[in-house]
Design a protein around this motif. Structure first.
Motif, mmCIF file in Angstrom:
data_model
loop_
_atom_site.group_PDB
_atom_site.id
_atom_site.type_symbol
_atom_site.label_atom_id
_atom_site.label_comp_id
_atom_site.label_asym_id
_atom_site.label_seq_id
_atom_site.Cartn_x
_atom_site.Cartn_y
_atom_site.Cartn_z
ATOM 1 N N GLY A 40 0.292 -1.279 -0.101
ATOM 2 C CA GLY A 40 0.456 0.040 -0.063
ATOM 3 C C GLY A 40 0.779 1.443 0.328
ATOM 4 N N LEU A 41 1.973 1.351 0.831
ATOM 5 C CA LEU A 41 2.598 2.109 0.772
ATOM 6 C C LEU A 41 3.813 2.690 0.067
ATOM 7 C CD1 LEU A 41 4.380 4.576 1.969
ATOM 8 C CD2 LEU A 41 5.428 2.913 3.310
ATOM 9 N N GLN A 42 4.510 1.015 -1.041
ATOM 10 C CA GLN A 42 4.977 1.607 -2.393
ATOM 11 C C GLN A 42 3.665 2.027 -2.974
ATOM 12 O OE1 GLN A 42 5.667 -3.631 -1.463
ATOM 13 N NE2 GLN A 42 8.201 -2.090 -2.695
ATOM 14 N N TYR A 43 2.599 1.610 -3.531
ATOM 15 C CA TYR A 43 2.091 1.748 -4.587
ATOM 16 C C TYR A 43 1.602 3.179 -4.329
ATOM 17 C CZ TYR A 43 -2.719 2.200 -7.116
ATOM 18 O OH TYR A 43 -3.296 2.789 -8.510
ATOM 19 N N ALA A 44 1.164 4.160 -2.909
ATOM 20 C CA ALA A 44 0.950 5.456 -3.099
ATOM 21 C C ALA A 44 2.393 6.189 -3.244
ATOM 22 C CB ALA A 44 0.309 5.341 -1.469
ATOM 23 N N ARG A 45 3.193 6.046 -2.998
ATOM 24 C CA ARG A 45 4.397 6.665 -3.591
ATOM 25 C C ARG A 45 4.830 6.682 -4.735
ATOM 26 N NH1 ARG A 45 9.459 4.249 1.299
ATOM 27 N NH2 ARG A 45 8.918 5.684 2.332
ATOM 28 N N SER A 46 3.981 5.349 -5.706
ATOM 29 C CA SER A 46 4.330 6.259 -6.889
ATOM 30 C C SER A 46 3.808 6.863 -7.996
ATOM 31 C CB SER A 46 4.296 4.256 -7.930
ATOM 32 O OG SER A 46 2.903 3.814 -8.110
ATOM 33 N N LEU A 47 2.142 6.519 -6.858
ATOM 34 C CA LEU A 47 1.056 7.523 -7.586
ATOM 35 C C LEU A 47 1.801 9.137 -7.368
ATOM 36 C CD1 LEU A 47 -1.990 6.034 -6.452
ATOM 37 C CD2 LEU A 47 -1.149 6.001 -8.545
ATOM 38 N N LYS A 48 2.590 9.271 -6.132
ATOM 39 C CA LYS A 48 2.884 10.333 -5.674
ATOM 40 C C LYS A 48 3.773 11.877 -6.710
ATOM 41 C CE LYS A 48 5.206 12.389 -1.990
ATOM 42 N NZ LYS A 48 6.254 12.906 -0.841
ATOM 43 N N ASN A 70 4.265 10.205 -9.917
ATOM 44 C CA ASN A 70 3.926 10.827 -11.251
ATOM 45 C C ASN A 70 2.690 11.865 -11.344
ATOM 46 O OD1 ASN A 70 3.483 9.773 -13.538
ATOM 47 N ND2 ASN A 70 1.253 9.223 -13.397
ATOM 48 N N GLY A 71 2.781 12.473 -9.894
ATOM 49 C CA GLY A 71 2.337 13.685 -9.115
ATOM 50 C C GLY A 71 0.636 13.653 -9.301
ATOM 51 N N ASP A 72 -0.089 12.393 -8.960
ATOM 52 C CA ASP A 72 -1.562 12.089 -9.087
ATOM 53 C C ASP A 72 -1.442 12.019 -6.893
ATOM 54 O OD1 ASP A 72 -4.070 11.421 -8.357
ATOM 55 O OD2 ASP A 72 -3.856 9.872 -9.332
ATOM 56 N N ALA A 100 2.694 19.962 -1.425
ATOM 57 C CA ALA A 100 2.326 19.661 -3.114
ATOM 58 C C ALA A 100 1.208 20.764 -2.966
ATOM 59 C CB ALA A 100 2.438 18.588 -3.575
ATOM 60 N N ALA A 101 0.098 20.923 -2.482
ATOM 61 C CA ALA A 101 -1.935 21.277 -2.789
ATOM 62 C C ALA A 101 -1.244 22.843 -2.899
ATOM 63 C CB ALA A 101 -2.203 20.434 -2.490
ATOM 64 N N VAL A 113 12.716 24.102 -0.794
ATOM 65 C CA VAL A 113 12.861 25.347 -2.152
ATOM 66 C C VAL A 113 11.386 25.504 -2.857
ATOM 67 C CG1 VAL A 113 15.676 25.088 -1.398
ATOM 68 C CG2 VAL A 113 14.259 23.666 -3.188
ATOM 69 N N GLY A 114 10.409 24.217 -2.292
ATOM 70 C CA GLY A 114 9.281 24.508 -3.662
ATOM 71 C C GLY A 114 9.498 24.434 -4.511
ATOM 72 N N ARG A 115 8.870 24.892 -5.495
ATOM 73 C CA ARG A 115 8.425 24.439 -7.280
ATOM 74 C C ARG A 115 9.163 25.668 -7.902
ATOM 75 N NH1 ARG A 115 5.815 20.133 -8.911
ATOM 76 N NH2 ARG A 115 5.421 21.532 -10.864
ATOM 77 N N PRO A 116 10.010 25.827 -9.168
ATOM 78 C CA PRO A 116 9.918 25.189 -10.270
ATOM 79 C C PRO A 116 11.338 24.479 -9.558
ATOM 80 C CG PRO A 116 10.781 26.646 -10.981
ATOM 81 C CD PRO A 116 10.381 27.114 -9.363
ATOM 82 N N ILE A 117 12.339 24.601 -8.806
ATOM 83 C CA ILE A 117 13.301 23.691 -8.194
ATOM 84 C C ILE A 117 12.936 22.254 -7.891
ATOM 85 C CG2 ILE A 117 15.545 23.384 -6.557
ATOM 86 C CD1 ILE A 117 15.324 25.404 -8.208
ATOM 87 N N ASN A 118 11.439 21.593 -7.951
ATOM 88 C CA ASN A 118 11.275 20.943 -6.237
ATOM 89 C C ASN A 118 10.140 19.961 -7.869
ATOM 90 O OD1 ASN A 118 13.495 20.523 -4.811
ATOM 91 N ND2 ASN A 118 12.403 21.075 -3.650
ATOM 92 N N SER A 119 10.349 18.980 -7.833
ATOM 93 C CA SER A 119 9.014 18.708 -8.926
ATOM 94 C C SER A 119 8.596 16.956 -8.229
ATOM 95 C CB SER A 119 9.485 18.294 -10.464
ATOM 96 O OG SER A 119 10.492 16.919 -10.707
ATOM 97 N N SER A 120 7.271 16.432 -9.014
ATOM 98 C CA SER A 120 6.942 15.224 -8.274
ATOM 99 C C SER A 120 7.669 13.698 -8.284
ATOM 100 C CB SER A 120 5.859 14.897 -8.820
ATOM 101 O OG SER A 120 5.760 14.710 -10.383
ATOM 102 N N ALA A 121 8.935 14.351 -9.145
ATOM 103 C CA ALA A 121 10.276 13.061 -9.774
ATOM 104 C C ALA A 121 10.985 12.973 -8.393
ATOM 105 C CB ALA A 121 10.624 13.447 -10.679
ATOM 106 N N ASP A 122 12.135 13.277 -8.483
ATOM 107 C CA ASP A 122 13.783 13.155 -7.946
ATOM 108 C C ASP A 122 14.639 14.327 -8.155
ATOM 109 O OD1 ASP A 122 13.394 10.885 -6.088
ATOM 110 O OD2 ASP A 122 13.648 9.451 -7.601
ATOM 111 N N ASP A 123 14.748 14.970 -7.504
ATOM 112 C CA ASP A 123 15.146 16.225 -7.331
ATOM 113 C C ASP A 123 17.060 16.146 -6.316
ATOM 114 O OD1 ASP A 123 14.012 17.514 -9.382
ATOM 115 O OD2 ASP A 123 12.214 17.407 -7.848
#
Length: 734
Positions: free
Chosen positions: A98-106, A108-110, A147-148, A384-394
């Motif tokens: 459940g945690l793995q699946y949720a992290r993949s959604l996160k 992916n920006g969902d 993120a919201a 540091v927020g967006r756009p430096i950070n994203s839903s991917a790895d930075d």
């Protein structure tokens, strides 16, 4: 992350035949090939075969689970989520699914779906470690909420993110950018089928074709993650047994150093075993110099840490020729978490460390964070927020020397230039400037209570080459904060007044400091001592000039400050803590800044003539001009009372504690000196240095105890006394 471990020729032929006739393979053949590919590090290819096997044998859910696992390893979040959705509720077989699946959604920006799945997982998880797992889930939920918030706020429009061209980014992995000025970029890449360091030169706005670095020993191993000492004498980097850039799955990395010999570099030397512990990964070095000490920050999963990869530091004497480092010290819980912290970068202008973490509250996997401080003493880390950070790895955030921009590494999608998240590339960020606006900005505090003062009057003068002052502007601040526009390449003086306090001046110039935004010092006003008003009134009635009033000795010269003229221009501004540095700062990235000049306490005399009648709100007296028999009022009306002039012949002393090229009075090292007296800075002519001094003392004997005490502090062991007369430095007393 791609992992180019080579398959044998036979395996390549088998895989090629599979591509041409995939439908003819049985589910068992897919599984066998997937396991072979997995064992050789070909996770993306393995995922496809696990998925193909599951489609032919849907009851074998372990294969679609393994497919999702492989996709997540190569950061293909969308395919990982698509695979894991078929087993997301199989908690008995896969307790953490459940945690793995949720992290993949996160990632992916969902975020909305991720939040729902996180809540669902936590409600069903019953493992013995539920308390720890609950903390992790709550952290992930906070990341979705953050993120919201960023989505509502929108990306910072002052930051532009650009994907670097094919001259630098390739289908392989590019990471660890190391800018040298604004025109050269060193970075690591696996484009040559092993990790090594490359260089690109900028011509105009175009980065040239990257080539391996010159004059460096040829190494058969993977070497990457370079950092150069400020004097360019030592080059630290990592050598790894695999191409993983941060030690995530299979690689083990160790720290090495190479020394400059003329135009060449010595063969790499492995740093001592107490830094490179056996069976651990030690990587991501970043080196800085502070005074006579070299500080090396790095990331490691060595024993004694807080989580997986933690940030550590070690030090050595700059002048030492040996690799005699101190034992590593963990940077502490303000930085490190039970997750991973990697890619430290310390910016001396910001007095802050930037690093990547997946254990702090992130909007993706790894986000970039900032924390002010040094070594193991840090403020709370900030995303540091967006756009430096994203839903991917930075990660791998670093600024250029000029501070106009910098670089980061990310596997994010970027328009049509980057359509997959399965490899890391280098992005360039630039701080955009809409309008060049120079301001003098700061706050006024009580020297006694250290609290910000309300209802203060601030007058701005321009000081010409002859040292004469011309009125520029005046404000009355109800909040104790001021912001006044200035122009570049000029010298200014601020005069600050407040009822019940002695007035004070602060001089600065706007020359040569376009790259800085954190110079200056708080303006502290000394309150009147008990009985001051009565003494002043008696002196005026009897036409007796008052004696000098100073912070260290009550009798010093001071005029009774006039009552502030209210409602001339009030600008409410957000209040900052008293120890933050008010300054001439920039409201955008190109706005220049001023460093402080010597801040000598105001010494004035009370005139014997009676006080003038009320003047218009724009009438401001120029003390320096009036002292020369001139008038300078905002209204052009002559002032009936001459302005006070500095008293002549006054000798006083200061303790010089250090000289630096870049002074930040917020550093913790200055806490003790600030307790002893006013902390001042003074430019050293033609040296690019600034003296830091404690002021003022009436005699060497009065400064004796403070001098002895400050010398016990290692950073200030060479402190000495300086004699001043009429604002001029006379001699050093060692």
């Amino acid at each position: 992350m791609k992992n180019p471990i080579f398959l044998s020729v036979l395996l390549t032929l088998i895989f090629s035949s599979h591509i041409l006739g995939q439908d003819k393979m049985s589910w068992k053949q897919h599984v066998k090939l997937a396991e072979t590919l997995y064992g050789n590090g070909q996770f993306e290819d393995a995922a496809e075969h696990y998925q193909a096997a599951w489609k032919k044998k849907t009851k074998k859910k372990e294969y679609i689970y393994k497919a999702g696992e492989c996709y997540f390893l190569v950061r293909d979040y969308r395919n990982a989520a698509d695979s894991w959705q078929h087993v997301k509720n199989d908690f008995e077989d896969y307790p953490m699914i459940g945690l793995q699946y949720a992290r993949s959604l996160k990632q992916n920006g969902d975020y909305e779906a991720a939040s729902s799945e996180l809540v669902n997982f936590l409600g069903q998880y019953q493992g013995a470690d539920k308390a720890v797992v609950s903390e992790i889930v709550q952290n992930e939920l906070r990341g979705c909420e953050l993120a919201a918030q960023f989505a509502v706020k929108g990306d910072d429009e002052n930051i532009q993110i650009d994907y670097l061209s094919a001259n630098i980014n390739t289908p392989e992995t590019e990471f660890a950018p190391m800018p040298f000025g604004d025109e050269a970029l060193y970075f690591s890449s696996t484009m040559g089928k092993k990790a090594e360091i490359y260089r690109s030169i900028k011509s105009g706005n175009i980065w040239g074709k990257a080539t391996p670095i010159e004059n460096f020993p040829k190494l058969d191993d993977h070497f990457c993650n370079g950092t150069l000492t400020p004097d360019a004498s030592r080059f630290y980097f990592t050598i790894c047994n695999d191409v993983e850039s941060w030690g995530g799955r299979t690689s083990q990395c160790a720290l090495y150093v190479s020394r400059r010999l003329g135009k060449a570099w010595t063969n790499p030397e492995r740093l001592p075993d107490y830094l490179n512990e056996v069976n651990t990964t030690t990587t991501h070095p970043f080196v800085i110099h502070q005074d006579k000490t070299e500080i090396l920050y790095f990331s490691s999963n060595r024993k004694g840490g807080i989580g997986g990869m933690d940030i550590w530091y070690t030090t050595r004497e700059i002048n030492s020729t040996a690799n005699d480092f101190t034992l590593p010290i963990n940077a502490g819980s303000k930085i490190n978490t039970i997750g991973d912290e990697i890619t430290p970068y310390y910016n001396k202008v910001d007095d802050a460390i930037y690093f990547a973490s997946n254990g702090q509250v992130s909007i993706g996997g790894f986000d970039i964070f900032k924390s002010k401080g040094s070594k193991s003493r840090w403020a709370k880390a900030e995303n540091v927020g967006r756009p430096i950070n994203s839903s991917a790895d930075d990660f791998f955030f670093v600024k250029t020397t000029s501070g106009k921009g910098g670089f980061l590494v990310s596997n994010r999608l970027h328009e049509m230039e980057k359509v997959t998240t399965t490899d890391e590339d280098i992005f360039e960020f630039t701080y955009q400037t809409r309008e060049q606006r120079w301001v003098a900005k700061g706050e006024v505090y009580s020297k006694q209570t250290k609290e910000i003062l309300n209802d203060v009057e601030v007058v701005l003068f321009e000081v010409d080459m002859a040292g004469e002052s011309q009125f520029v502007d005046k404000i009355f601040s109800a909040t104790g904060m001021y912001e006044m526009e200035v122009e570049p390449a000029k010298r200014y003086k601020l005069e600050v007044k407040k009822d019940g306090h002695f007035p004070k001046t602060y001089e600065f110039d706007t020359r040569d400091y376009a790259e800085y935004d954190d110079f200056g010092a708080p303006i502290f006003l000394e309150p009147h001592y008990e009985g001051y008003q009565e003494e002043a009134i008696t002196s005026v009635k009897n036409n007796v000039p008052q004696t000098n009033v100073s912070p260290t000795n009550k009798p010093a010269t001071a005029a009774i400050p006039p009552a502030p003229k209210k409602n001339e221009r009030e600008e409410p501004v957000k209040t900052k803590p008293y120890d933050e540095k008010p300054d001439v700062v920039r409201t955008s990235e190109t706005v220049a800044v001023a460093k402080p000049k010597t801040d000598v306490p105001v010494k004035t005399t009370v005139p014997s003539t009676p006080p003038p009648a009320k003047t218009t709100p724009t009438e401001v007296v120029n003390p320096e001009a009036s002292a020369n028999g001139k008038t300078a009022t905002g209204s052009g009306v002559e002032n009936p009372i001459p302005s006070p002039s500095p008293s002549a012949g006054k000798t006083y002393y200061k303790i010089q504690i250090i000289a630096l090229s870049n002074v930040n009075k917020k550093q913790s090292r200055f806490n003790l000196p600030k307790q002893m007296g006013e902390l001042e800075t003074e430019k050293v002519p033609n040296k690019g240095l600034y003296r830091v001094l404690i002021a003022d003392y009436n005699s060497p004997a009065e400064a004796k105890n403070d001098l002895a005490r400050i010398r016990k502090y290692r950073d200030f062991s060479d402190a000495f006394l300086v004699e001043y007369k009429d604002g001029q430095r006379i001699r050093d007393i060692h």
